[in-house]
Write a protein that holds these residues in place. Structure first.
Motif, PDB file in Angstrom:
ATOM      1  N   VAL A 218     106.599  28.904 -37.967  1.00  0.00           N
ATOM      2  CA  VAL A 218     107.638  29.793 -37.435  1.00  0.00           C
ATOM      3  C   VAL A 218     108.981  29.077 -37.375  1.00  0.00           C
ATOM      4  N   LEU A 219     108.984  27.825 -36.962  1.00  0.00           N
ATOM      5  CA  LEU A 219     110.229  27.061 -36.872  1.00  0.00           C
ATOM      6  C   LEU A 219     110.918  26.971 -38.232  1.00  0.00           C
ATOM      7  N   ASP A 220     110.134  26.689 -39.280  1.00  0.00           N
ATOM      8  CA  ASP A 220     110.694  26.595 -40.630  1.00  0.00           C
ATOM      9  C   ASP A 220     111.286  27.932 -41.069  1.00  0.00           C
ATOM     10  N   PRO A 253     120.389  34.866 -33.375  1.00  0.00           N
ATOM     11  CA  PRO A 253     119.538  33.846 -33.994  1.00  0.00           C
ATOM     12  C   PRO A 253     118.268  34.440 -34.587  1.00  0.00           C
ATOM     13  N   VAL A 254     117.835  33.871 -35.692  1.00  0.00           N
ATOM     14  CA  VAL A 254     116.637  34.376 -36.355  1.00  0.00           C
ATOM     15  C   VAL A 254     115.435  34.169 -35.441  1.00  0.00           C
ATOM     16  N   CYS A 255     114.734  35.260 -35.153  1.00  0.00           N
ATOM     17  CA  CYS A 255     113.533  35.208 -34.308  1.00  0.00           C
ATOM     18  C   CYS A 255     112.338  35.702 -35.128  1.00  0.00           C
ATOM     19  N   SER A 266     112.163  32.139 -30.915  1.00  0.00           N
ATOM     20  CA  SER A 266     112.839  31.214 -31.827  1.00  0.00           C
ATOM     21  C   SER A 266     112.618  29.815 -31.266  1.00  0.00           C
ATOM     22  N   PRO A 267     111.510  29.160 -31.620  1.00  0.00           N
ATOM     23  CA  PRO A 267     111.039  27.980 -30.891  1.00  0.00           C
ATOM     24  C   PRO A 267     111.881  26.727 -31.094  1.00  0.00           C
ATOM     25  N   LEU A 268     111.763  25.808 -30.122  1.00  0.00           N
ATOM     26  CA  LEU A 268     112.315  24.470 -30.266  1.00  0.00           C
ATOM     27  C   LEU A 268     111.361  23.654 -31.136  1.00  0.00           C
ATOM     28  N   SER A 269     111.875  22.588 -31.735  1.00  0.00           N
ATOM     29  CA  SER A 269     111.037  21.774 -32.614  1.00  0.00           C
ATOM     30  C   SER A 269     109.875  21.126 -31.860  1.00  0.00           C
ATOM     31  N   SER A 270     110.052  20.934 -30.554  1.00  0.00           N
ATOM     32  CA  SER A 270     109.011  20.296 -29.742  1.00  0.00           C
ATOM     33  C   SER A 270     107.968  21.280 -29.240  1.00  0.00           C
TER      34      SER A 270
END
Length: 561
Positions: A218-220, A253-255, A266-270
């Motif tokens: 999802v992050l990508d 922002p893309v969700c 729209s997640p954080l990388s962590s």
């Protein structure tokens, strides 16, 4: 201390602290919804009066405001003036679009700063006034405002007749109006910017759909969509205007929300979740703007198997067809002269025909320059008796030519009551009408970065310079209404589909400019009601004619070459 720019506007418009401070709530400012309702739509005069009365005719608020007035110091006002001076151009533009005049606001604050004894005296006066007496003083102040705001005239001018002075003022006002920028669709340049933003939205949406496959993260996907929008927007309108570059880029922002998550993920990388797997239902939501003119869209797809085939449950197919058709019906119903309640009834009619429920928290909104969620709203479901008794129904409004709307529809096979749960909120928007002197260094740093990079439109925490540092200051900014969170909504009661498009109310009719076609694997054996079926048939015929004209134009061009 005043914490709301909306409250400052009330103060400035009345040109006396009495009435302005009477509108302060006990938390230190007008509520966000009240402030927006008051200052976003000049046409709803009766509604504005009603909201003002609700805020002002409150003895407890009056007492609290009087105490705050008495304790205010010139340096407090100085801080507010600094905040006004440091406001980015986009925020000032949005204030103006909401009916606020920053220059009048600053002039009135300077008047208060230069006359500190007036502040305490007004607080003492307010303590001995009833709400009714206060409103009467407000009425008198409003009557006198026009005279007090006029520039001083010379002694010689005072001996002249009234007519020449009036004519001169009217002539100056006409000149100001002629020089004022037109920011609605009556300006062809504005229309072009909406349409160019829409092309980018559709491009990003198409690209993302092509990236939806088993194993994708999802992050990508979010970063891919963000890059497409940003890079495509930067290639347009590169010429500076009055020495300033035209702002353009991501408007929302893309969700990428999966299965029970309805929207805003729209997640954080962590905090990346498991990769997508075949059969997952994915809802994509995004937006682009050119010079503050916003186009948005949302789309629902199912992750295919390795061989490219897509297996869809009958219930999922039914709810997707319903949500998509409801979006088309709503887009058609949003026309100049129609009302928001008419659209709500049309959406409910479609939902009932397919035996699904609208997501009650979803709303369609008017959009303006740098304003994603405008004052005019459309509910997907009519309010219940209990909601009406609690005053939770939307105010009726009428659509007008040259307006722009986000047609946002989400449907569920369950109860339709989507709620926030455990996923971290990462999408926020700056509340431009709210100001507050933050205590924590991390909060001040966060707000400073937001004001610089994202002064009016939503953003993801992921795109801040130091996410860890930003999270430390986040709570204080939210607590004082400086940032508006967009929580991830969940619906565990059933399957969910989400579609959104942007429509322009042009003189030629309503034009849908964003959104992709419904995926062919979404099917249902249910049929719409007769009225809905007729509208859908009409839309299909219009689309076929448009495609034929486009093909003919293309063939003609080939022959010339």
């Amino acid at each position: 201390m005043i914490k709301s720019t909306a409250s400052l506007l009330a103060l400035c418009c009345l040109l006396t602290p009495i009435a302005g401070f009477s509108l302060l709530s006990t938390s230190g400012g007008l509520s966000s919804s009240t402030a927006t309702a008051l200052f976003s739509t000049p046409s709803s005069e009766e509604r504005q009066k009603e909201l003002l009365a609700q805020e002002a005719m409150n003895a407890a608020n009056l007492k609290e405001s009087a105490q705050r007035m008495k304790s205010m110091k010139p340096q407090d006002i100085e801080e507010m003036l600094k905040e006004m001076d440091n406001m980015p151009a986009a925020q000032l533009e949005q204030l103006k679009s909401m009916g606020m005049d920053p220059e009048i606001m600053k002039s009135t604050m300077n008047m208060m700063k230069d006359n500190p004894e007036m502040i305490g005296k007004m607080g003492e006066v307010m303590e001995n006034m009833t709400p009714e007496e206060l409103m009467e003083q407000s009425r008198i102040a409003q009557q006198n405002f026009g005279f007090m705001a006029q520039p001083d005239t010379t002694t010689a001018a005072s001996t002249s007749t009234v007519t020449p002075i009036t004519a001169e003022v009217e002539e100056e006002e006409e000149e100001e109006e002629e020089g004022e920028e037109v920011t609605d669709l009556s300006n062809s340049d504005v229309c072009t910017k909406y349409q160019e933003a829409a092309k980018i939205v559709n491009l990003a949406l198409t690209g993302l759909v092509g990236q939806i496959k088993a194993g994708a993260k999802v992050l990508d996907l979010c970063e891919f969509g963000h890059t497409v929008i940003h890079n495509a927007a930067q290639k347009l309108f590169t010429k500076k205007v009055n020495g300033q570059a035209i702002e353009r880029g991501v408007a929302f922002p893309v969700c990428v929300s999966v299965n029970d998550v309805v929207c805003n993920y729209s997640p954080l990388s962590s905090e990346e979740r498991d990769p997508l797997k075949a059969g997952d239902v994915v809802k994509i939501d995004l937006g682009c703007h050119i010079d503050g003119y916003i186009s948005v869209a949302a789309h629902t797809v199912v992750v295919p198997d390795e061989d490219g085939s897509v297996k869809v449950e009958p219930e999922m197919g039914n709810v997707a067809v319903c949500a998509y058709n409801a979006m088309l019906i709503a887009a058609k119903a949003i026309a100049a002269g129609a009302k928001n309640n008419d659209v709500t009834l049309a959406v409910e009619r479609v939902a009932n025909a397919y035996d699904v429920k609208p997501i009650t928290s979803a709303r369609m909104h008017q959009m303006k320059r740098y304003v994603l969620d405008g004052i005019k709203e459309i509910a997907l479901k009519a309010p219940t008796t209990e909601e009406i008794e609690r005053g939770e129904q939307l105010a009726e409004c009428e659509f007008e030519q040259n307006e722009v709307y986000a047609v946002d529809v989400a449907m569920s096979t369950g109860d339709g009551n989507a709620r926030p749960q455990d996923l971290r909120i990462t999408v926020f928007k700056r509340n431009v009408e709210t100001q507050y002197l933050l205590k924590m260094k991390a909060a001040r740093s966060l707000l400073g970065e937001v004001d610089k990079k994202f002064p009016t439109l939503p953003f993801s925490l992921r795109h801040l310079e130091d996410v860890r540092q930003a999270r430390l200051g986040l709570n204080e900014c939210i607590q004082h209404g400086l940032l508006q969170p967009y929580p991830c909504l969940h619906d565990h009661s059933g399957l969910v589909a989400h579609f959104k498009c942007t429509v322009l109310l042009l003189p030629s009719g309503t034009a849908k400019i964003t959104g992709l076609d419904l995926p062919s694997y979404f099917t249902t054996d249910k049929t719409p009601d007769e009225e809905t079926a007729n509208v859908l048939k009409q839309l299909d015929e219009e689309a076929a004619k448009k495609a034929a004209r486009k093909a003919a134009k293309k063939n003609k061009k080939k022959k010339k070459n």
